[in-house]
Design an enzyme around this catalytic site. Sequence first.
Site, PDB file in Angstrom:
ATOM      1  N   THR A 183      -1.262  -4.697   6.565  1.00 14.71           N
ATOM      2  CA  THR A 183      -2.325  -3.785   5.916  1.00 14.71           C
ATOM      3  C   THR A 183      -3.558  -4.303   6.292  1.00 14.71           C
ATOM      4  O   THR A 183      -4.452  -4.301   5.418  1.00 14.71           O
ATOM      5  CB  THR A 183      -1.681  -3.173   4.724  1.00 14.71           C
ATOM      6  OG1 THR A 183      -1.314  -4.119   3.975  1.00 14.71           O
ATOM      7  CG2 THR A 183      -1.071  -2.980   4.652  1.00 14.71           C
ATOM      8  N   GLY A 184      -4.180  -4.772   7.251  1.00 12.75           N
ATOM      9  CA  GLY A 184      -5.758  -4.819   7.451  1.00 12.75           C
ATOM     10  C   GLY A 184      -6.388  -4.488   6.820  1.00 12.75           C
ATOM     11  O   GLY A 184      -6.815  -4.970   5.124  1.00 12.75           O
ATOM     12  N   THR A 185      -6.600  -3.073   6.421  1.00 11.92           N
ATOM     13  CA  THR A 185      -7.103  -2.042   4.795  1.00 11.92           C
ATOM     14  C   THR A 185      -8.169  -2.577   3.982  1.00 11.92           C
ATOM     15  O   THR A 185      -9.341  -3.085   4.768  1.00 11.92           O
ATOM     16  CB  THR A 185      -6.272  -2.516   3.830  1.00 11.92           C
ATOM     17  OG1 THR A 185      -5.466  -2.235   4.648  1.00 11.92           O
ATOM     18  CG2 THR A 185      -6.076  -2.078   3.140  1.00 11.92           C
ATOM     19  N   THR A 186      -8.609  -1.267   3.845  1.00 16.67           N
ATOM     20  CA  THR A 186      -9.779  -0.941   2.605  1.00 16.67           C
ATOM     21  C   THR A 186      -9.522   0.157   1.748  1.00 16.67           C
ATOM     22  O   THR A 186      -8.662   0.842   1.690  1.00 16.67           O
ATOM     23  CB  THR A 186     -10.528  -0.327   3.341  1.00 16.67           C
ATOM     24  OG1 THR A 186     -11.166  -0.666   4.577  1.00 16.67           O
ATOM     25  CG2 THR A 186     -12.258   0.019   2.251  1.00 16.67           C
TER      26      THR A 186
END
Lengths: 218, 283
Positions: free
Chosen positions: A18-21
Amino acid sequence: KMLDDSLEPGWLSEEVKTGTTIIAIEFDGGVVLGSDSRVSAGETVVNRVMNKLSLLHDKIYCALSGSAADAQTIAEMVNYQLDVHSIEVGEDPQVRSAATLVKNISYKYKEELSAHLIVAGWDKRGGGQVYVTLNGLLSRQPFAVGGSGSSYVYGFVDAEYRKAMSKEDCQQFVVNTLSLAMSRDGSSGGVAYLVTIDEKGAEEKCILGNELPTFYDQ
Amino acid sequence: MSSIGTGYDLSASTFSPDGRVFQVEYAMKAVENSSTAIGIRCKDGVVFGVEKLVLSKLYEQGSNKRIFNVDRHVGMAVAGLLADARSLSEVAREEASNFRSNYGHNIPLKHLSERVAMYVHAYTLYSAVRPFGCSFILGSYDQDDGPQLYMVDPSGISYGYWGCAIGKAKQAAKTEIEKLQVRILLEPSLRQGKILLNCLICVCYCYQQMKDMTCRELVKEVAKIIYIVHDEVKDKSFELELSWVGEVTNGKHELVPKDVREEAEKYAKDSLEEEDDSDEDNM
């Protein structure tokens, strides 16, 4: 970066991250959590609408980042442990307890796992609290950002954060931060999920891509 | 009151025909043979008092403590077989320590007493072991939950209390504790028998509830109760062990400081003399 000669799509071989921010922020009487919704396997987006804000208890949520499997498993384990714990002690668990449980797993298996969970929630003793559990540490902060997209917004959050913001200000702060990160980080994108937790409970909200605030955009 | 088991009392894994487990009852008798321990909850804390009988003049003062520390915020006063009590205090300490390690905060007292009670109960189920021969009182003070007091007995049940007593003089001590609930303070003029002007006798009744007392006031009362229930005839000298946990100690359980203890003992001895004196007057 190697040239991709393979005929196979990335999602067959790359780890699902989940690459994510992710972001969480305290206000007087509660917390606001926010996340994007992109799940990538290499360069493939395998899920563009995943909700990375996971429930640990009625008024305690966590935001997932890093390896999707690792993060989800930790969240499920802690959800189970908190269920048992709250029945044993006969009252709603403290946010600190949830964060400690996450921290204990993250620290014990830090070599095997690759996930960072931000734990945030409300309890009657401490009000709204945000805890960071990166790499197995435990630290309470007024707000926290995490995931690959967070690097692009440290400057923004440091400049824009003010103490004693209202609930609505916090929600706007979170949405703005997510929007900026999602537009610059290749591994973040999709929609923005928001969860606001206070004494009354948790309220989930989804903001679609075209409803997100826009900033400098060519 | 002793009832003979006659064959149904040989192990904890046997019920008697009238549904009793004699081994557990015998364990409770062991507690009743020990000297008294009391614990009382007040507005801002908990105070423990133990009548520690001194069996030999050769004992070092302060040895064989009967009040233990279980984690920073919890105190444990015991009655019964001291060795069993020490072992259980270790169990309680481990529980509290594991809880803190897993959940990151102080163990709530109700939970701790339930966990230790569960452990005590386990020893009442099998013939291979004997039940623990001790009862104990757990107390703590917390900013959010306030003062708490729980008692665990050899059968493995835990009860929450405002004030409780265990040991040989527990009935007498309980009576004294109940008296503390409503204490009538007469106006000094009436006590001296003076009749005010206009022949009106002003009587001022002040009800001071136990629940409104502070720890400092309660320490003196606890000392007094121990002195009252101590049997001068049957038992020789005793050492008074006093401890408290509350706002006065910032939530930390500790033995009361020397000056507070001396003041409390003085108050206790003076009160006893006063009562002796007033008895003499009536004669």
